[in-house]
Motif scaffolding. Structure first.
Motif, short mmCIF file in Angstrom:
data_model
loop_
_atom_site.label_atom_id
_atom_site.label_comp_id
_atom_site.label_asym_id
_atom_site.label_seq_id
_atom_site.Cartn_x
_atom_site.Cartn_y
_atom_site.Cartn_z
N PRO A 256 0.96 -1.35 0.13
CA PRO A 256 -0.15 0.05 0.00
C PRO A 256 0.83 1.15 -0.06
O PRO A 256 1.78 1.35 0.90
N GLY B 38 -2.48 0.36 6.90
CA GLY B 38 -3.11 -0.57 5.97
C GLY B 38 -2.32 -1.86 6.37
O GLY B 38 -1.71 -2.11 7.26
N TYR C 12 -0.87 -5.78 4.52
CA TYR C 12 -0.07 -6.36 3.51
C TYR C 12 0.02 -8.06 3.64
O TYR C 12 0.22 -8.22 5.04
#
Length: 195
Positions: free
Chosen positions: A102, A108, A110
């Motif tokens: 991201p 975020g 991942y």
């Protein structure tokens, strides 16, 4: 208790743990600004979990992060510092960032698995420094095992890295089983000597 009995007991504990031996090793770390070099006051935090599968020769990267002051520009693993848990070093994994990580955000998650037999999973300079893709894989695993590799998330406000953490292996359950078996053997020897 005879030494041969003690040896046989230790051998049995070792053999009993062998079938449970994993072909994967999991490494984890917490990410934060004070762990950067130099340390910073970012309120950002995160976690990284790296799973190396030796049968498939893959590396799964799972990261989550939030509260960053800047917008993400890159994330990767650096390896291998001269001193465990300290210093800085070049990037070992793919450049400029993990594939599809991201970008332009302050939080975020991942999750991606990399083929570690593929040269594109590494920084070309890391492969060159270690002589081959196989050498790069071995060096990266040695760095992960030795605490000299770190996960780093870079942002536009902290280009050298806003949050990072040195990765360490998670002890496997069979390591605890062997420890308990060894302690049991020591206890048995101590009881027999007293009696």
């Amino acid at each position: 208790m005879k030494l041969s009995t003690l040896f046989a007991g230790c051998l049995f504990a070792s053999v009993a743990a062998m079938p449970a031996a994993a072909h994967q090793i999991v490494y984890t770390t917490s990410l934060d600004g004070p762990s950067e070099a130099p340390p910073n006051i970012s309120p950002g935090t995160g976690t990284a979990k790296i799973t190396v599968d030796f049968d498939l020769v893959t590396m799964r990267v799972e990261e989550s992060f939030s509260g960053l002051q800047g917008n993400v520009t890159a994330s990767h693993i650096h390896c291998c510092t001269a001193v465990p848990g300290a210093g800085t070093i070049g990037v070992a994994t793919t450049l400029p960032t993990f594939t599809d990580f991201p970008s332009g955000v302050t939080s975020g998650t991942y999750d991606r698995t990399f083929d570690m037999t593929d040269a594109s999973s590494y920084n070309p300079a890391f492969v060159t420094a270690n002589g081959s893709v196989g050498g790069a894989f071995n060096a990266l695993v040695a760095g992960l095992d030795g605490g000299t590799a770190y996960a780093n998330i870079h942002t536009n406000i902290f280009p050298a890295g806003e949050i990072r953490g040195f990765l360490a292996p998670i002890p496997e359950p069979e390591a605890y089983a062997m420890l308990l078996a060894g302690l049991g053997m020591i206890g048995a020897v101590a009881r027999r000597r007293r009696g």
